[in-house]
Design an enzyme around this catalytic site. Structure first.
Site, mmCIF file in Angstrom:
data_model
loop_
_atom_site.group_PDB
_atom_site.id
_atom_site.type_symbol
_atom_site.label_atom_id
_atom_site.label_comp_id
_atom_site.label_asym_id
_atom_site.label_seq_id
_atom_site.Cartn_x
_atom_site.Cartn_y
_atom_site.Cartn_z
ATOM 1 N N LYS A 42 -4.797 -7.007 18.397
ATOM 2 C CA LYS A 42 -3.588 -6.969 17.672
ATOM 3 C C LYS A 42 -2.507 -7.721 18.481
ATOM 4 C CE LYS A 42 -1.513 -4.992 13.554
ATOM 5 N NZ LYS A 42 -1.526 -3.487 12.770
ATOM 6 N N SER A 65 -2.050 -4.900 8.076
ATOM 7 C CA SER A 65 -1.219 -5.769 8.121
ATOM 8 C C SER A 65 -2.491 -6.016 10.047
ATOM 9 C CB SER A 65 0.016 -5.128 9.008
ATOM 10 O OG SER A 65 -0.967 -4.005 10.510
ATOM 11 N N SER A 73 -4.005 -0.302 7.784
ATOM 12 C CA SER A 73 -3.893 -2.100 8.213
ATOM 13 C C SER A 73 -5.014 -2.186 8.693
ATOM 14 C CB SER A 73 -2.759 -1.337 9.182
ATOM 15 O OG SER A 73 -1.283 -1.684 8.725
#
Lengths: 497, 423
Positions: free
Chosen positions: B29, B104, B128
């Site tokens: 990420k 996310s 997330s």
């Protein structure tokens, strides 16, 4: 308070302090970077003290240890557990735009420090003392040179993350002199604890709040003030003070300025003022900032720290005040001499070494008057004598054992030691200062004069024959080895001199 | 970059030697710092930011021999449930094209679902990791707060978040967790997890005798198809020897409000450093530095980030602090207590990971409140610092549904054992 109803004589000055002390640790408070000052900007930095995204603070136990020592020295309460908070504000020297500090659970609360001002002892209450990180520093270049007027501004993060202890006093000071005495005492204590280096630039930074209030608002013992009266009086916060001498000057200026304003019927503005050391005045900071809201909240990256055990484990040395008293009792010193000899821990330790071997009075003369006097004359600190104190001890030994005269020791040997770096024995040898027969005769002359005031009086009243009696005395003292003619001349020189 | 817009930066970072992850590709990420490779957090503000250091988890990946294949798309600074708030555009859901991958950490989940990487790392502040795992039909683990170092994870809500793994199977996710878990001297909130820290070994699929608590509050208001799929998965576990009973978590009613107040408050402080001096656009502005900071932040941040910073600043302000921030902390303590009680009567708790199937792309962007409510089942876990896992439970109308299992603090092995019965 309305200015019109108040006469100057009815006014009392009330001062409270916030003192920021840089703690002398090897590394910064939340990372492993060195705290050693360096000329190269942004040299001692890492992701943590630069506040890079993702970096996390880890508490330096050395800073906590220093804080606990300070807490013990000021007799403060040290809680079971202490926590860190974020103080949120935007400023270009603040890497994260928040400062990690302590809020409602400081590491030290409710302490005190005793001071003496012209022989009067007073206790100043210390409300709290807490740990926090120092921001970086700004260098404004070009233009007007100020943060809002410079062409551009450079940021140096070397200082960012240096551990600070913020010490907040009660509004207990009634004069700039008391403030100076407090700061001098505080500095001494911090140096004794070994947590502070006064030589470091910016190691002591002081903000002072000063108000003038009517005398009747103060209770009889002159310590307790009516909180409402203090609230009602406008105060100024004076910033940019960096020494106890500076504090005294800045606050004396500010006190006069406010009293003059009141006397002339003008209101004292509640404002922040900047101490301009070079001009010797305080100036109003450009804009009157609104009450700041720092939005404090707990710093989740640092778990609460259990400090209850630390207080018992961490020892602190005998503090200056106690040592001063002991010096007076144990070595029979005057208060003045004891004060001089306890002004720094190194001086006091050295004195005790010397006094242990030789006569305490002789040691006091040598350390307090001769050594400190000569160092002071040269703008030197005792710390610069590190590694050479044994030589000073040797010099005192030479005097104590009568190998050289006190005058020669002080005026020739000590000065030459400081100026040329030679050892006392080398200097004695080189300068030929070792006592000779002549010194012995000279000493006998002085003694004969001291011991026979009657003969001296006869001589002085014109009885020249009295000199023969004195010559006889000297001959006796020197076992007949001296030349009577020389003795006669030495005696006349001494008596006439 | 693939058509699905999974990566913000595709860049291969080779690991050392032949550790446990040799030959394994990992997507990371883009809020996890990689030395020399830009780390944008899905924000224009950090478009050009190249960290000079590796996050601890990235060092661990390298040491384990893994190959990082790129930095994945995400909602800007982790603020979103769809990956649509990224300054680098939306990511398509490989398991349900035309739909969002969740957020996310949408890019990381999508990378695994699309086969662009064997496994991936995400971060979970309020769901997330679990949300995109559920939406993309993969496995995602949100570890106990303190199990995995956050050093190098760009903070959003630092008291809530953890880095965790994505994989196609529970065992693969557990293997990655083995590599990244453990205390770190650079993160003072990491803790020693105790003796039982071999996670991959726990993926036995043995659920015989497992007691599952189902909090009724986490089924209320959920999509019917999602609820049906959830009960099918529970029935599957029952068939293998587990038993379930209903439990109650009355406090979770307040969890979403409490979560957003805390996360936004922390975010308002964590993101304060992005002021245009060292990140984003700066210089050339008229006015004083304060105005320059405002301009840089106005330009560099997207709408959702600005919304959360403003709300968080408000919640911490004098006069509102007690009403919002302090109350949210009280609610957090209550949520923790409820979980402790529920977990004293069950080995694990189970719920649908998300109360809804994946939204269509663009469907929800205009209604932040609807987005916030979609986090109802995931945020309580972050408030309670507990571990949770999302495993594929099946589909509804051809869209993936995730099952969330929640365990006690440092009970990752228990979760992995239970979840491995399903994937």
């Amino acid at each position: 308070m309305t200015a019109q109803t108040v006469q100057q004589g009815d006014l009392v000055t009330v001062i409270g302090l916030e003192v920021h002390v840089q703690l002398e640790t090897d590394t910064k408070i939340f990372c492993g970077c060195s705290t050693e000052p360096t000329d190269e900007p942004n040299e001692n930095v890492c992701p943590v003290c630069l506040g890079l995204p993702g970096a996390l603070p880890v508490l330096n136990e050395g800073a906590v240890e220093a804080a606990v020592k300070i807490g013990k020295a000021i007799d403060a309460d040290i809680p079971e557990e202490t926590r860190f908070h974020r103080k949120n504000y935007y400023y270009p020297d603040l890497p994260k735009n928040f400062q990690i500090t302590q809020y409602d659970e400081p590491i030290c609360a409710d302490g005190e420090l005793e001071i003496s001002v012209e022989g009067d002892r007073r206790t100043v209450a210390i409300e709290r003392a807490h740990l926090e990180e120092d921001p970086g520093s700004l260098q404004h270049v070009g233009g007007g040179g100020g943060i809002d007027t410079a062409e551009y501004t450079l940021v140096d993060y070397n200082r960012a993350g240096t551990p600070l202890m913020e010490i907040v006093t009660a509004p207990d000071f009634r004069s700039p002199d008391e403030v100076r005495a407090f700061l001098a005492e505080l500095e001494e204590v911090l140096e004794y604890l070994g947590v502070f280096d006064a030589e470091r630039d910016g190691s002591l930074r002081i903000d002072a709040n000063l108000s003038i209030i009517p005398e009747e608002e103060i209770d009889g013992d002159a310590e307790e003030i009516d909180g409402d009266a203090l609230e009602a009086a406008n105060r100024t916060e004076v910033k940019n003070i960096s020494s106890h001498k500076g504090a005294q000057k800045a606050l004396a200026y500010e006190e006069t300025r406010q009293k003059n304003a009141i006397q002339r019927g003008r209101a004292v503005e509640q404002e922040t003022r900047h101490w301009d050391e070079s001009r010797g005045i305080t100036v109003s900071m450009r804009s009157k900032e609104e009450e700041k809201d720092y939005r404090y909240f707990e710093e989740a990256d640092l778990p609460p720290l259990q400090v209850s055990g630390w207080k018992a484990e961490i020892a602190i040395p005998e503090l200056p005040r106690a040592r001063r008293r002991r010096f007076q009792e144990e070595y029979g010193l005057s208060e003045e001499a004891a004060s001089k000899l306890t002004s720094t821990k190194q001086v006091a330790d050295f004195y005790e070494d010397v006094a242990g071997e030789f006569d305490p009075d002789l040691a006091a003369t040598w350390v307090a008057d001769n050594l400190l006097g000569e160092l002071n004359y040269r703008d030197m600190e005792i710390t610069e004598m590190e590694g050479r104190l044994e030589e000073v001890t040797r010099l005192v030994e030479l005097v104590a054992e009568d190998e050289i005269t006190a005058k020669n020791a002080r005026e020739t040997v000590l000065r030459s030691m400081l100026d040329d770096g030679a050892s006392p024995d080398e200097i004695v040898e080189e300068e030929g200062l070792g006592k000779t027969d002549e010194d012995e005769v000279q000493q006998a002359v002085v003694e004969a004069i001291d011991e026979n005031p009657g003969a001296v009086e006869d001589y002085e009243s014109g009885d020249d024959g009295a000199i023969n009696f004195l010559v006889g005395q000297v001959m006796q003292k020197t076992g007949g080895s001296a030349d009577p003619g020389d003795v006669n001349q030495l005696l006349r020189a001494e008596l006439e001199g | 970059m693939s058509d699905a817009n999974i990566f913000i930066t595709e860049k291969s970072i080779e690991g050392d030697g032949d550790g446990p992850l040799a030959g394994t590709t990992v997507a990371v990420k883009d809020n996890i710092s990689t030395e020399g490779v830009r780390t944008t957090c899905g924000s224009e503000m950090l478009e050009d930011y190249v960290p000079p250091y590796d996050a601890t988890v990235v060092s661990s990946l390298k040491e384990a021999g893994a190959t990082v294949v790129g930095k994945t798309n995400m909602d800007e600074f982790g603020m979103g449930t769809t990956t649509e708030t990224s300054a680098f555009g939306a990511t398509d859901n490989p398991a349900a094209p035309g739909h969002v991958p969740g957020g996310s950490s949408g890019g990381s989940a999508a990378a695994v679902a699309a086969g662009e990487a064997d496994v991936a790392l995400g971060s979970d502040t309020g769901g997330s990791i679990r949300c995109p795992a559920a939406f993309c039909g993969v496995v995602g683990i949100k570890p106990t707060y303190g199990l995995v170092s956050r050093y190098g994870l760009v903070a959003y809500g630092n008291s809530l978040e953890q880095i965790g793994p994505f994989a196609n199977t529970v065992e693969d996710a557990a293997e990655l967790l083995d590599v990244i878990a453990g205390s770190d001297e650079r993160d003072a909130t990491t803790r020693d997890a105790g003796d039982e820290t071999d996670y991959a070994d726990a993926a036995t699929g043995d659920v015989d005798g497992l007691s599952i608590g189902v909090p009724t509050e986490l089924l209320e208001g959920a999509d019917e198809g999602v609820v049906e799929t959830f009960w099918d998965a529970i029935a599957d576990l029952e068939d293998r020897g587990a038993e379930y009973h209903e439990v109650s978590l009355p406090s979770v009613e307040h969890a979403v409000e409490a979560y957003y107040v805390i996360a936004m408050s922390e975010a308002s402080s964590n993101l304060a450093r992005f002021d245009g001096v060292r990140y984003g656009n700066s210089g050339g502005y008229e006015g004083n530095w304060n105005e320059a900071f405002s301009r840089a932040r106005e330009e560099g941040f997207g709408d959702e980030v600005k919304r959360r910073i403003l709300l968080g600043t408000y919640a911490l302000s004098a006069g509102y602090h007690d009403k919002y921030y302090k109350k949210a902390q009280d609610a957090r303590a209550w949520v923790k207590q409820d979980f402790d009680e529920a977990l004293s009567e069950a080995d694990v708790l189970a719920s649908p990971t998300m109360p809804v199937p994946p939204f269509e792309l663009g469907e929800s962007l205009e209604d932040p409140l609807q987005m916030y409510l979609a986090d109802a089942n995931t945020v309580p876990v972050n408030l309670a610092d507990l571990p949770a896992i999302s495993v594929p439970a099946g589909e509804t109308d051809g869209l993936p549904v995730g099952l969330q299992l929640i365990g006690p603090a440092f009970g990752e092995r228990r979760l992995i054992r239970a979840a491995s019965a399903l994937a």
